[in-house]
Enzyme design. Structure first.
Site, PDB file in Angstrom:
ATOM      1  N   GLY A  12       0.818  -1.205   0.000  1.00  0.00           N
ATOM      2  CA  GLY A  12       0.000   0.000   0.000  1.00  0.00           C
ATOM      3  C   GLY A  12       0.851   1.253   0.000  1.00  0.00           C
ATOM      4  O   GLY A  12       2.027   1.240  -0.393  1.00  0.00           O
ATOM      5  N   ILE A  14       2.276   3.115   2.423  1.00  0.00           N
ATOM      6  CA  ILE A  14       3.483   3.141   3.247  1.00  0.00           C
ATOM      7  C   ILE A  14       4.544   2.201   2.692  1.00  0.00           C
ATOM      8  O   ILE A  14       5.723   2.564   2.567  1.00  0.00           O
ATOM      9  CB  ILE A  14       3.136   2.789   4.707  1.00  0.00           C
ATOM     10  CG1 ILE A  14       2.269   3.895   5.311  1.00  0.00           C
ATOM     11  CG2 ILE A  14       4.397   2.596   5.536  1.00  0.00           C
ATOM     12  CD1 ILE A  14       1.816   3.623   6.727  1.00  0.00           C
ATOM     13  N   CYS A 129       2.345   7.435  12.816  1.00  0.00           N
ATOM     14  CA  CYS A 129       2.867   8.658  12.186  1.00  0.00           C
ATOM     15  C   CYS A 129       2.768   9.841  13.138  1.00  0.00           C
ATOM     16  O   CYS A 129       3.706  10.632  13.269  1.00  0.00           O
ATOM     17  CB  CYS A 129       2.127   8.942  10.877  1.00  0.00           C
ATOM     18  SG  CYS A 129       0.332   9.175  11.044  1.00  0.00           S
ATOM     19  N   SER A 160      -4.273  10.908   2.210  1.00  0.00           N
ATOM     20  CA  SER A 160      -3.017  10.227   2.542  1.00  0.00           C
ATOM     21  C   SER A 160      -3.233   9.051   3.484  1.00  0.00           C
ATOM     22  O   SER A 160      -2.278   8.379   3.860  1.00  0.00           O
ATOM     23  CB  SER A 160      -2.030  11.211   3.173  1.00  0.00           C
ATOM     24  OG  SER A 160      -2.453  11.587   4.478  1.00  0.00           O
ATOM     25  N   PRO A 163      -6.149   2.250   3.363  1.00  0.00           N
ATOM     26  CA  PRO A 163      -6.983   1.281   4.092  1.00  0.00           C
ATOM     27  C   PRO A 163      -6.367   0.833   5.412  1.00  0.00           C
ATOM     28  O   PRO A 163      -7.073   0.657   6.407  1.00  0.00           O
ATOM     29  CB  PRO A 163      -7.096   0.111   3.112  1.00  0.00           C
ATOM     30  CG  PRO A 163      -6.859   0.701   1.766  1.00  0.00           C
ATOM     31  CD  PRO A 163      -5.881   1.807   1.973  1.00  0.00           C
ATOM     32  N   ARG A 166      -6.815   3.590   8.040  1.00  0.00           N
ATOM     33  CA  ARG A 166      -8.217   3.689   8.447  1.00  0.00           C
ATOM     34  C   ARG A 166      -8.636   2.504   9.315  1.00  0.00           C
ATOM     35  O   ARG A 166      -9.466   2.645  10.221  1.00  0.00           O
ATOM     36  CB  ARG A 166      -9.102   3.798   7.202  1.00  0.00           C
ATOM     37  CG  ARG A 166      -8.877   5.096   6.431  1.00  0.00           C
ATOM     38  CD  ARG A 166      -9.610   5.124   5.099  1.00  0.00           C
ATOM     39  NE  ARG A 166      -9.269   6.320   4.346  1.00  0.00           N
ATOM     40  CZ  ARG A 166      -9.862   7.497   4.487  1.00  0.00           C
ATOM     41  NH1 ARG A 166     -10.856   7.621   5.353  1.00  0.00           N
ATOM     42  NH2 ARG A 166      -9.482   8.536   3.767  1.00  0.00           N
ATOM     43  N   ASN A 290       2.633  12.593   6.915  1.00  0.00           N
ATOM     44  CA  ASN A 290       2.435  11.460   7.815  1.00  0.00           C
ATOM     45  C   ASN A 290       3.058  10.187   7.256  1.00  0.00           C
ATOM     46  O   ASN A 290       3.637   9.383   7.983  1.00  0.00           O
ATOM     47  CB  ASN A 290       0.938  11.244   8.063  1.00  0.00           C
ATOM     48  CG  ASN A 290       0.141  11.072   6.773  1.00  0.00           C
ATOM     49  OD1 ASN A 290       0.155  11.953   5.912  1.00  0.00           O
ATOM     50  ND2 ASN A 290      -0.567   9.975   6.638  1.00  0.00           N
TER      51      ASN A 290
END
Length: 315
Positions: A12, A14, A129, A160, A163, A166, A290
């Site tokens: 993803g 990151i 972050c 930013s 998934p 979140r 972040n």
């Protein structure tokens, strides 16, 4: 010098940003493979374009990869729940794990504060972050005076937050709050995250509020400035938004209200620190500070681990 081989789990936002950093700026480590579960993910496609091997069958695909035996460090940028399973699967192989999720299986690590204390840990947790941005400031204040209470608010652009972010909102607040105390040195800590849906997206902003007694304002300001310099050495977009503010709180009731019931009596001071974090735009735009501070901090850990040659750890 032979560089230490690493793998990244999670394709993803990151994980992909981390792969790009490993290709562009890493000194002591080199990326061997990126691991995902979606064959059509942009992260896996981008890694292949950069000449990085990929697998799309999760952690088992990594274990089965031909270069697995040569990999010493594994970054996990999935989710807190997934890291629990990944750590269990990888434990028998003696690999060093750098956890970019809020799973918090291993010790919390914030590079400019406590990296040297945990270089032998088999699984290091990078907090969050918001934690990477604010805990250095709490630690800087704690180095000068007792911090009775510290509260941080991390505001990031909704675009930013992928998934994984979140899915980890609850873990974010719990992990960051605990790390504010364990790493930052505050007696009590609280963390809040805000996903800002504004268009155009806004840069990452962080606020640190600390309650202290009888502060030496000069020493606190100097300690904070020195810490900002340490963080900005690996996250160039990390900076103070304005000068540190000091406010005397003479009303004990207002102190208890601010802290959710922690009443230290009148005469406390509130130290307010306002930060912003601009990303390096390696993968996402510059507003995603972040993302940048998390991957940059994780890379700092891997570089130091490779430097110190402490990759063999007794389990």
């Amino acid at each position: 010098m032979t560089r230490t081989k690493v793998a990244v789990i999670g394709s993803g936002n990151i994980g992909t940003d981390l792969v790009i950093k490993l290709k562009r700026v890493a000194r002591n480590v080199e990326i061997s493979v990126l691991v995902g579960i979606d064959p059509a993910s942009d992260g896996l496609a981008r890694a292949r374009r950069l000449g990085v091997d990929t697998v799309d069958s999760g952690v088992q695909g990594l274990i089965d990869h031909p270069d697995f035996a040569n990999i010493d460090i594994i970054f996990d940028s999935t989710s807190a729940k997934a890291h629990v399973a990944n750590e269990k699967a990888l434990r028998p192989f003696g690999k060093r794990l750098i956890d970019l999720t809020p799973a918090a299986i291993g010790p919390y690590v914030v590079p400019p504060v406590n990296l040297d204390e945990h270089l032998d840990a088999p699984d290091m947790n990078m907090v969050t972050c918001g934690g990477q941005a604010t805990i250095p400031i709490v630690a800087a204040i704690s180095a000068v005076t007792t911090v009775h209470y510290a509260e941080i608010v991390a505001s990031i652009a909704s675009k930013s937050a992928g998934p994984g972010t979140r899915a980890n909102i609850d873990e974010f607040t719990e992990t960051t709050s605990e790390a504010i105390e364990k790493v930052g040195g505050a007696q009590h800590g609280k963390a809040i995250i805000v996903l800002n849906p504004a268009e155009p997206p806004l840069i990452m902003r962080d606020t640190v509020l600390a309650l202290v007694s009888s502060p030496n304002q000069h020493d606190i300001r100097e300690s904070i400035r020195a810490m900002v310099d340490k963080v900005s050495a690996y996250v160039p977009g990390y900076r103070l938004k304005q000068d540190v503010q000091f406010t005397r709180l003479d009303d004990a009731e207002s102190v208890a209200t601010l802290t959710g019931g922690i009443d230290k009596g009148p005469g406390l001071w509130k130290v307010s620190v306002f930060l912003e974090v601009e990303g390096a735009a390696h993968y996402l735009p510059a507003y995603a500070g972040n993302l940048d501070i998390m991957t940059s901090a994780a890379l700092q850990v891997a570089e130091k681990m490779a430097e110190s040659k402490t990759l063999e750890v007794a389990r």
